[in-house]
Structure formats: C-alpha cells, structure tokens
Motif scaffolding. Sequence first.
Motif, short mmCIF file in Angstrom:
data_model
loop_
_atom_site.label_atom_id
_atom_site.label_comp_id
_atom_site.label_asym_id
_atom_site.label_seq_id
_atom_site.Cartn_x
_atom_site.Cartn_y
_atom_site.Cartn_z
N ASN A 155 44.91 12.17 -21.10
CA ASN A 155 45.05 12.06 -19.65
C ASN A 155 43.88 11.33 -19.02
O ASN A 155 44.07 10.56 -18.07
N ALA A 156 42.68 11.55 -19.51
CA ALA A 156 41.52 10.84 -18.94
C ALA A 156 41.67 9.33 -19.13
O ALA A 156 41.50 8.55 -18.19
N GLY A 157 42.03 8.91 -20.35
CA GLY A 157 42.25 7.49 -20.58
C GLY A 157 43.44 6.96 -19.82
O GLY A 157 43.40 5.87 -19.24
N GLY A 158 44.51 7.73 -19.79
CA GLY A 158 45.73 7.30 -19.11
C GLY A 158 45.55 7.14 -17.62
O GLY A 158 46.02 6.16 -17.02
N PHE A 159 44.86 8.07 -16.99
CA PHE A 159 44.64 7.96 -15.55
C PHE A 159 43.60 6.90 -15.21
O PHE A 159 43.67 6.28 -14.15
N ALA A 160 42.65 6.64 -16.13
CA ALA A 160 41.74 5.51 -15.92
C ALA A 160 42.54 4.22 -15.88
O ALA A 160 42.33 3.36 -15.01
N ALA A 161 43.50 4.08 -16.81
CA ALA A 161 44.38 2.91 -16.82
C ALA A 161 45.23 2.86 -15.56
O ALA A 161 45.39 1.80 -14.93
N ASN A 162 45.77 3.99 -15.16
CA ASN A 162 46.63 4.08 -13.99
C ASN A 162 45.90 3.60 -12.74
O ASN A 162 46.51 3.05 -11.83
N SER A 163 44.59 3.79 -12.69
CA SER A 163 43.83 3.39 -11.50
C SER A 163 43.80 1.87 -11.33
O SER A 163 43.46 1.38 -10.26
N LEU A 164 44.15 1.12 -12.36
CA LEU A 164 44.08 -0.34 -12.30
C LEU A 164 45.43 -1.04 -12.19
O LEU A 164 45.48 -2.26 -12.06
N VAL A 165 46.53 -0.30 -12.25
CA VAL A 165 47.84 -0.94 -12.13
C VAL A 165 48.23 -1.08 -10.66
O VAL A 165 47.67 -0.42 -9.79
N ALA A 166 49.20 -1.93 -10.42
CA ALA A 166 49.67 -2.18 -9.06
C ALA A 166 50.41 -0.97 -8.49
O ALA A 166 50.95 -0.15 -9.25
N ALA A 167 50.46 -0.89 -7.18
CA ALA A 167 51.27 0.14 -6.53
C ALA A 167 52.71 -0.04 -6.97
O ALA A 167 53.19 -1.16 -7.11
N GLY A 168 53.41 1.03 -7.23
CA GLY A 168 54.79 0.96 -7.68
C GLY A 168 54.93 0.87 -9.19
O GLY A 168 56.03 0.95 -9.71
N ALA A 169 53.82 0.69 -9.89
CA ALA A 169 53.83 0.66 -11.35
C ALA A 169 53.41 2.04 -11.87
O ALA A 169 52.92 2.88 -11.11
N SER A 170 53.59 2.24 -13.14
CA SER A 170 53.14 3.48 -13.77
C SER A 170 52.66 3.12 -15.18
O SER A 170 52.71 1.95 -15.58
N VAL A 171 52.19 4.10 -15.91
CA VAL A 171 51.66 3.86 -17.25
C VAL A 171 52.23 4.90 -18.22
O VAL A 171 52.67 5.97 -17.82
N LEU A 172 52.17 4.55 -19.50
CA LEU A 172 52.65 5.44 -20.54
C LEU A 172 51.80 5.20 -21.79
O LEU A 172 51.56 4.06 -22.17
N THR A 173 51.37 6.28 -22.44
CA THR A 173 50.60 6.15 -23.67
C THR A 173 51.47 5.60 -24.78
O THR A 173 52.58 6.09 -25.01
N VAL A 174 50.95 4.59 -25.49
CA VAL A 174 51.62 4.01 -26.64
C VAL A 174 51.08 4.66 -27.92
O VAL A 174 51.82 5.01 -28.82
N GLU A 175 49.75 4.79 -27.99
CA GLU A 175 49.14 5.44 -29.15
C GLU A 175 47.71 5.82 -28.81
O GLU A 175 47.13 5.31 -27.86
N TYR A 176 47.18 6.76 -29.57
CA TYR A 176 45.75 7.04 -29.50
C TYR A 176 45.25 7.58 -30.82
O TYR A 176 46.01 8.13 -31.61
N LYS A 177 43.97 7.38 -31.03
CA LYS A 177 43.27 7.89 -32.21
C LYS A 177 42.18 8.80 -31.69
O LYS A 177 41.35 8.40 -30.89
N LEU A 178 42.21 10.04 -32.16
CA LEU A 178 41.25 11.05 -31.69
C LEU A 178 40.40 11.51 -32.87
O LEU A 178 40.94 11.88 -33.91
N ASN A 179 39.10 11.45 -32.70
CA ASN A 179 38.18 12.03 -33.67
C ASN A 179 37.56 13.27 -33.05
O ASN A 179 36.93 13.19 -31.99
N LEU A 180 37.76 14.41 -33.70
CA LEU A 180 37.11 15.65 -33.28
C LEU A 180 35.78 15.70 -34.03
O LEU A 180 35.76 15.83 -35.25
N VAL A 181 34.67 15.56 -33.31
CA VAL A 181 33.36 15.41 -33.95
C VAL A 181 32.51 16.68 -33.90
O VAL A 181 31.48 16.74 -34.58
N ALA A 182 32.92 17.66 -33.12
CA ALA A 182 32.22 18.95 -33.04
C ALA A 182 33.19 19.96 -32.43
O ALA A 182 34.14 19.57 -31.75
N PRO A 183 32.97 21.25 -32.65
CA PRO A 183 33.84 22.25 -32.04
C PRO A 183 33.80 22.18 -30.51
O PRO A 183 32.75 21.93 -29.92
#
Length: 155
Positions: free
Chosen positions: A72-100
């Motif tokens: 959601n953090a990445g998705g809404f960061a992207a959403n902040s840059l699209v035009a009014a009337g547009a939306s965004v959708l996650t295509v893929e992500y890679k997550l590394n859990l580096v600590a508890p």
Amino acid sequence: MRRDAPIFQPRDAGYAARVRASFERQRAMELIGARLLLVEPGFVEIELPYREDITQQHGYIHGGIVGMIADNAGGFAANSLVAAGASVLTVEYKLNLVAPAEGERLIARGEVIRPGRTLIVTRADVFAVKAERWNLCAVMQQTIMALPDKAERTA
C-alpha cells in the motif's frame, strides 16, 4: 518528510485528497488498523500500531501484514502521481523480510523510483519502531500499473 529522494510533480493538483480518499476506501487497511500519515508527490508513509491479533506464533507482526502495508505504501506513492480519474493496480512486488517486525508500531515508507506512463516502479521500506528506535524489518520493490480513465469504486 522524505530525504534523498527524487521530487516528482503530480499530474493532479488534488492528488493528496484523492490518495487519502482512496486509502479510506481500503477496507483491508481499516481491518488491520493502519493509518495514512503523510502524502507527498511520489511518497507516502503508513503507520500500523502493534496489535496481538495480527501477530504470528513468535509475537511479531505477521509477514503477510508487513507485505500489506509495504504494498500500500508503494501503491499510494504511485497513485499520487497519476492523473485525476486514473487509478493504479499492483502488478508485482518482491519483499525481503530482513528483521522481525517487533515493536509498538510499524512505519512503511513508499516512494516512486520511476514514474512511467503505464508502469510505475516503487520501493518501500518498513520499519519496526520500539522505544522510538527504528529498525528496518522489510524492503520491497514493486511494479504498479497506471489505469487511465479507470476510476475506483466509490461504494
């Protein structure tokens, strides 16, 4: 406020209100108790207080939940840059859990790396905050698809 990150110009003067309204429509964020703290062009910060009901067997916030707020953090960061009337959708992500994910709260900071016309590349860092010490617990890289002229549902 973010530091050492590129500054992008939003395509929609009302981007912050639009992003906040979109976040409010996310029932999953409401379910886990996440809050949108900061919205800037190409940058978003989300806070998630610790709750026992979102932990795994060791008492850490579950990795799936960590992935949710990073996405959601990445998705809404992207959403902040699209035009009014547009939306965004996650295509893929890679997550590394580096600590508890151990602390009183998690903070996910998402930022746009490259704002393409169709694909937007983002990253997010998730920090576990305990006694005001920030410990990096996850790193995500993500690809977002911009959906021009595809408004989000309103109900």
